[in-house]
Every structure is written in C-alpha cells, then in structure tokens.
Design an enzyme around this catalytic site. Sequence first.
Site, PDB file in Angstrom:
ATOM      1  N   ASP A 199       1.240  -2.022   1.469  1.00 15.06           N
ATOM      2  CA  ASP A 199       0.798  -1.447   1.703  1.00 15.06           C
ATOM      3  C   ASP A 199       1.419   0.505   0.536  1.00 15.06           C
ATOM      4  O   ASP A 199       1.617   1.321   1.170  1.00 15.06           O
ATOM      5  CB  ASP A 199       1.580  -0.821   2.812  1.00 15.06           C
ATOM      6  CG  ASP A 199       3.205  -0.774   2.257  1.00 15.06           C
ATOM      7  OD1 ASP A 199       3.428  -1.620   1.675  1.00 15.06           O
ATOM      8  OD2 ASP A 199       4.098  -0.643   2.735  1.00 15.06           O
ATOM      9  N   GLU A 200       0.531  -0.226  -1.093  1.00  8.51           N
ATOM     10  CA  GLU A 200       1.101   0.261  -1.713  1.00  8.51           C
ATOM     11  C   GLU A 200       0.160   0.364  -2.894  1.00  8.51           C
ATOM     12  O   GLU A 200      -0.394  -0.697  -3.208  1.00  8.51           O
ATOM     13  CB  GLU A 200       1.934   0.719  -2.645  1.00  8.51           C
ATOM     14  CG  GLU A 200       2.894   1.420  -3.443  1.00  8.51           C
ATOM     15  CD  GLU A 200       4.363   1.165  -4.133  1.00  8.51           C
ATOM     16  OE1 GLU A 200       4.937   1.531  -4.873  1.00  8.51           O
ATOM     17  OE2 GLU A 200       5.030  -0.151  -3.209  1.00  8.51           O
TER      18      GLU A 200
END
Length: 192
Positions: free
Chosen positions: A50-51
């Site tokens: 998620d990054e």
Amino acid sequence: MLFRSLMKAARLCPQAILLPVDHERYRDYSRRFKAIITQIAPVMENRGVDEVYIDFTHAPGGQHDGGRTLAQQLQRSIFEQTQLTCSIGVAPNKLLAKLASEFNKPNGISIVQPDDVQSLIWPLPCRKLNGIGPKADAKLAALGIHTLGELAACDRLWLMERFGRSYGAWLLDAAWGRELTQIGRASCRERV
C-alpha cells in the site's frame, strides 16, 4: 506491517473483534492502484502492498503548482477506478515525501519544499523519521533530543561518536531533510 498494526490494535483494545483479511483481494487492489500510477507517472518504486514512491520530475504536470496538479490527478484517477483514497506527500526526496504523506490523512496532499524543513519537519518527534526506530529514539531521548529540530542542531561528530560514523552522519542529514536518492518526488499511500 498490516500484521503488526493488527497485533498492536488487539493489545490496545482486547475486546476488539478482528475480522479475517482477504489477502488476495488486497493484492488485487494493490496491483490496480500501482497500474494506475504508472500510467500517469511511469517512474515508481514499490514499497509494499500500500505504499509507493513516485518520481514526478518528468511526468506530465509533475512540476505544476509544486506537484499538486499531478497529485490531484493521481488521487482522482485512483478513486474513479478503484474507489480507494490515498494520501500523497510531494517533496524533493523520499525521506521528506514519506513524512509529508502522513500530514493530511486521509486523502490529503501535502507539499514540502526544502525551505519548509524548519517549519514543517523540525517540530516533529524524532520517531516520525523513517529510519529512527524505538531503540535509536530512546537513545536520542536519553541524550535530551526529542524533535527533529533538536537533532538538526547537533554536531555531526558528536552524533557520530554516539551512534556510529554512518548512522550518526545519516541522522544529521535526515534531520535537515537531505537524502541522496532522488526518486520519491511523491509518496502515495492507499487505504483499502
């Protein structure tokens, strides 16, 4: 990271009901999220599910309004295609972009320029800096250093004597917002 966050939540709130996670669905959204980003800004560094770090330097619109135009386009495209929101930090390097991405959650855009380091970064606790873990933070606190501004005021040799040559030098450079790597004009974090 997700597992550690869940374990911490369970410790802080033992009565919480933890539901099972659909890892495959999470990975599917992660792939979709990253595909959208690379269509708009092709230079991307994957930092987990998620990054990501994105280089805005040569992406169309990347330099307009300090990067805000491209950040808004990314947020809009991600939401339209996935219904996900994301927070974006725009800065000259990954170190500052990661800090900036935490400023206006959820779904915010934060821009940090080199001249903003003293006003936006120095008031933060040392632990906010990616690379300062609990042990280093405790050692800094024992030395009376609690904020990045206090860390930035330290003498390089003094830090190197206490934290080692490489890490001590890095601590000072990081507190000043200096990092050698240039990719990371933005740090974008999604939330499923």
